[in-house]
Motif scaffolding. Structure first.
Motif, PDB file in Angstrom:
ATOM      1  N   VAL A   1      41.990  -3.005  81.099  1.00  8.74           N
ATOM      2  CA  VAL A   1      43.260  -2.301  80.988  1.00  8.74           C
ATOM      3  C   VAL A   1      43.206  -1.105  81.926  1.00  8.74           C
ATOM      4  CG1 VAL A   1      43.806  -3.056  78.646  1.00  8.74           C
ATOM      5  CG2 VAL A   1      42.494  -0.985  78.973  1.00  8.74           C
TER       6      VAL A   1
ATOM      7  N   GLU B   1      43.288  -2.336  69.262  1.00 10.46           N
ATOM      8  CA  GLU B   1      44.396  -2.768  70.102  1.00 10.46           C
ATOM      9  C   GLU B   1      44.345  -2.019  71.422  1.00 10.46           C
ATOM     10  OE1 GLU B   1      48.441  -3.256  68.763  1.00 10.46           O
ATOM     11  OE2 GLU B   1      47.724  -3.339  66.698  1.00 10.46           O
TER      12      GLU B   1
ATOM     13  N   THR C   1      46.245  -1.475  75.231  1.00  2.15           N
ATOM     14  CA  THR C   1      47.461  -1.646  76.010  1.00  2.15           C
ATOM     15  C   THR C   1      47.166  -1.244  77.451  1.00  2.15           C
ATOM     16  OG1 THR C   1      48.200   0.592  75.511  1.00  2.15           O
ATOM     17  CG2 THR C   1      48.978  -1.158  74.056  1.00  2.15           C
ATOM     18  N   CYS C   2      48.003  -1.686  78.350  1.00  7.41           N
ATOM     19  CA  CYS C   2      47.803  -1.413  79.769  1.00  7.41           C
ATOM     20  C   CYS C   2      48.950  -0.565  80.288  1.00  7.41           C
ATOM     21  CB  CYS C   2      47.733  -2.740  80.534  1.00  7.41           C
ATOM     22  SG  CYS C   2      47.346  -2.530  82.276  1.00  7.41           S
ATOM     23  N   GLU C   3      48.632   0.523  80.999  1.00  5.59           N
ATOM     24  CA  GLU C   3      49.679   1.369  81.559  1.00  5.59           C
ATOM     25  C   GLU C   3      50.316   0.749  82.800  1.00  5.59           C
ATOM     26  OE1 GLU C   3      48.296   5.369  82.140  1.00  5.59           O
ATOM     27  OE2 GLU C   3      48.237   5.758  79.989  1.00  5.59           O
TER      28      GLU C   3
ATOM     29  N   THR D   1      53.008  -2.502  81.054  1.00  2.00           N
ATOM     30  CA  THR D   1      53.216  -1.893  79.737  1.00  2.00           C
ATOM     31  C   THR D   1      53.579  -2.876  78.629  1.00  2.00           C
ATOM     32  OG1 THR D   1      55.503  -1.391  80.351  1.00  2.00           O
ATOM     33  CG2 THR D   1      53.861   0.341  80.710  1.00  2.00           C
ATOM     34  N   ASP D   2      54.057  -4.061  78.974  1.00  2.00           N
ATOM     35  CA  ASP D   2      54.413  -5.029  77.938  1.00  2.00           C
ATOM     36  C   ASP D   2      53.224  -5.849  77.465  1.00  2.00           C
ATOM     37  OD1 ASP D   2      54.274  -6.256  80.439  1.00  2.00           O
ATOM     38  OD2 ASP D   2      55.668  -7.841  79.868  1.00  2.00           O
ATOM     39  N   LYS D   3      52.074  -5.673  78.089  1.00  2.00           N
ATOM     40  CA  LYS D   3      50.889  -6.432  77.696  1.00  2.00           C
ATOM     41  C   LYS D   3      50.019  -5.628  76.737  1.00  2.00           C
ATOM     42  CE  LYS D   3      50.500  -9.502  81.560  1.00  2.00           C
ATOM     43  NZ  LYS D   3      49.601 -10.147  82.490  1.00  2.00           N
ATOM     44  N   LYS D   4      49.558  -6.310  75.702  1.00  2.00           N
ATOM     45  CA  LYS D   4      48.621  -5.697  74.754  1.00  2.00           C
ATOM     46  C   LYS D   4      47.737  -6.788  74.188  1.00  2.00           C
ATOM     47  CE  LYS D   4      52.495  -5.495  71.668  1.00  2.00           C
ATOM     48  NZ  LYS D   4      53.331  -4.618  70.895  1.00  2.00           N
TER      49      LYS D   4
END
Length: 85
Positions: free
Chosen positions: A17, A45, A47-49, A52-55
């Motif tokens: 990420v 959990e 998340t990727c900056e 942003t919709d991927k987690k």
């Protein structure tokens, strides 16, 4: 851009990420390392900056390594594969 890469037990590919700031990448790194020190199986959990919709949820007991690296603007430095790259 900084990449936090997580290696999982029994999986040849790493999950990665990205964070825009070094301080954010180091905070996530510390969170993962601190989670690895616990004995209870926890779900973490990520998340990727960049995307942003991927987690993704990762079972902490399956994490074997974590690292932070800087991703340059030119050709890929590390050739990361996996999540969020």
């Amino acid at each position: 851009m900084y990449t936090v890469e997580v290696t999982l037990r029994g999986t040849p590919l790493s999950l990665a990420v990205q964070r825009k700031e070094l301080s954010d990448a180091e905070t996530l790194y510390r969170t993962i390392v601190d989670s690895m020190k616990t004995t209870a199986p926890n779900l973490l959990e990520l998340t990727c900056e960049k995307e942003t919709d991927k987690k993704i949820g990762v079972l902490v007991s399956e994490i074997t390594a974590v690292q932070v690296s800087e991703k340059g603007g030119g050709p890929s430095k590390g050739g990361f594969t996996g999540f969020g790259v």
